[in-house]
Write an enzyme that holds these catalytic residues in place. Structure first.
Site, PDB file in Angstrom:
ATOM      1  N   TYR A   1     -14.746   3.864   7.869  1.00 59.64           N
ATOM      2  CA  TYR A   1     -13.307   3.908   8.142  1.00 59.64           C
ATOM      3  C   TYR A   1     -13.045   4.548   9.505  1.00 59.64           C
ATOM      4  CZ  TYR A   1      -8.345   5.097   7.479  1.00 59.64           C
ATOM      5  OH  TYR A   1      -6.991   5.232   7.621  1.00 59.64           O
TER       6      TYR A   1
ATOM      7  N   GLY B   1       0.807  -1.218   0.000  1.00 58.68           N
ATOM      8  CA  GLY B   1       0.000   0.000   0.000  1.00 58.68           C
ATOM      9  C   GLY B   1       0.837   1.262   0.000  1.00 58.68           C
TER      10      GLY B   1
END
Length: 319
Positions: free
Chosen positions: A143, A12
């Protein structure tokens, strides 16, 4: 004997740059990169790499035992904008992976955990200016909810089971090395790519949307610094506020125009504007600066200069 490190989610945006940094510090043989796929060739080919599913305890455990891991950096997560499209997937990934790692530490298979939180833990009821470490948290995104809940579990595992878990609340992160990963602050990366490629950008936030941001080099430095600090220096076991600078899309555009005078920006806010509206404009990170001597380096014009220079080389263009 050198520390053995496993990075979960190494392909990532943050994980990839963290991998290279930790390998320079601890040696390639002591830093094992892992992810769910071979999506980042640079990471896969730069040292030891394993396929690890963060949601599968056995998958993580096998890797921990194989390499005698001491420390895990759990960088796998579904970010804010993507998480709103797939709320249950975001919840499952973000929470299950954290429990697996905390339970490994509780069982003494590993000694230390890094888990990133985010400014997404805050919501529309949080004070916007110079947001304090301890304040109202009513996140409006999946999130943010997973990060807020995760912070509570990190503190619980420290208090109940003496798990050495450390965390920082990342602001928006800016990097030229990897493309954005589905976050609300991604405009601040995309804008530089588009400035180099097309000299124009259509921004999904309003011109005056001020958000806390940070250059990747500073974010990696903070991550390394908090993990290197003595355990006794880490006074907060939920997550530390972390800050560098705050700016608006218009301020980024003005900074870019100092280098590309004919750069043009248009503003067409979408669903991400509502997410951004719920977040702080600036952050008070005095605890991090006091407890483990955090200090940022890059200001907006420094970031712009570095981003344009590196992306110009990357796209092999001349302005």
């Amino acid at each position: 004997m050198s520390e053995k490190i496993l990075i979960i989610g190494a392909c990532g945006q943050i994980g990839s740059e963290l991998t290279f940094k930790l390998r320079r510090i601890y040696g390639e043989e002591n830093v094992i990169a892992s992810d769910i796929s071979y999506s980042n060739e640079n990471i896969v080919n730069s040292g030891i790499f394993e396929i690890v599913d963060a949601q599968d305890y056995a998958s993580v455990m096998v890797c921990v035992e194989k390499y005698k891991i001491d420390t895990i950096y759990l960088m796998a997560a579904m970010l804010s904008a993507t998480g709103e499209k797939y709320p249950m997937k975001a919840w499952d990934l973000n929470m299950t992976s954290l429990f697996h790692v905390l339970n490994l530490a509780r069982a003494k298979f590993i000694k230390k955990v890094f888990w990133p939180s985010s400014i997404a833990v805050y919501g529309s009821t949080t004070p916007k200016e110079y947001t304090p470490q301890y304040t109202i948290m009513e996140p409006s995104t999946v999130y943010g909810i997973t990060k807020q809940v995760g912070e509570r579990w990190c503190e619980y595992y420290y208090n109940k089971y003496d798990v050495d878990v450390r965390s920082i609340r990342y602001p928006g992160i800016i990097s030229w090395k990897t493309l954005p990963g589905g976050g609300t602050t991604d405009y601040a990366v995309e804008i530089y790519h588009e400035a180099i490629k097309n000299k124009s950008y259509e921004c999904f936030l309003k011109a005056d949307t001020e958000l806390p941001m940070m250059f990747m080099d500073d974010a990696i430095k903070a991550t390394v610094d908090i993990m290197k600090a003595k355990a006794s220096s880490i006074k907060i076991r939920s997550s530390y506020n972390l800050a560098a600078i705050s700016f608006t899309p218009k301020e980024v555009a003005d900074s870019i125009k100092k280098h590309i005078p004919d750069f043009n920006i248009e503003y067409k806010p979408d669903y991400r504007q509502e997410i951004a509206n719920s977040w702080p404009k600036s952050i008070n990170d005095s605890y991090a600066r006091q407890d483990w001597k955090w200090k940022h380096k890059f200001l907006l014009d420094d970031i712009t200069k570095e981003m344009l220079f590196q992306l110009d080389k990357k796209y092999n263009q001349t302005k």
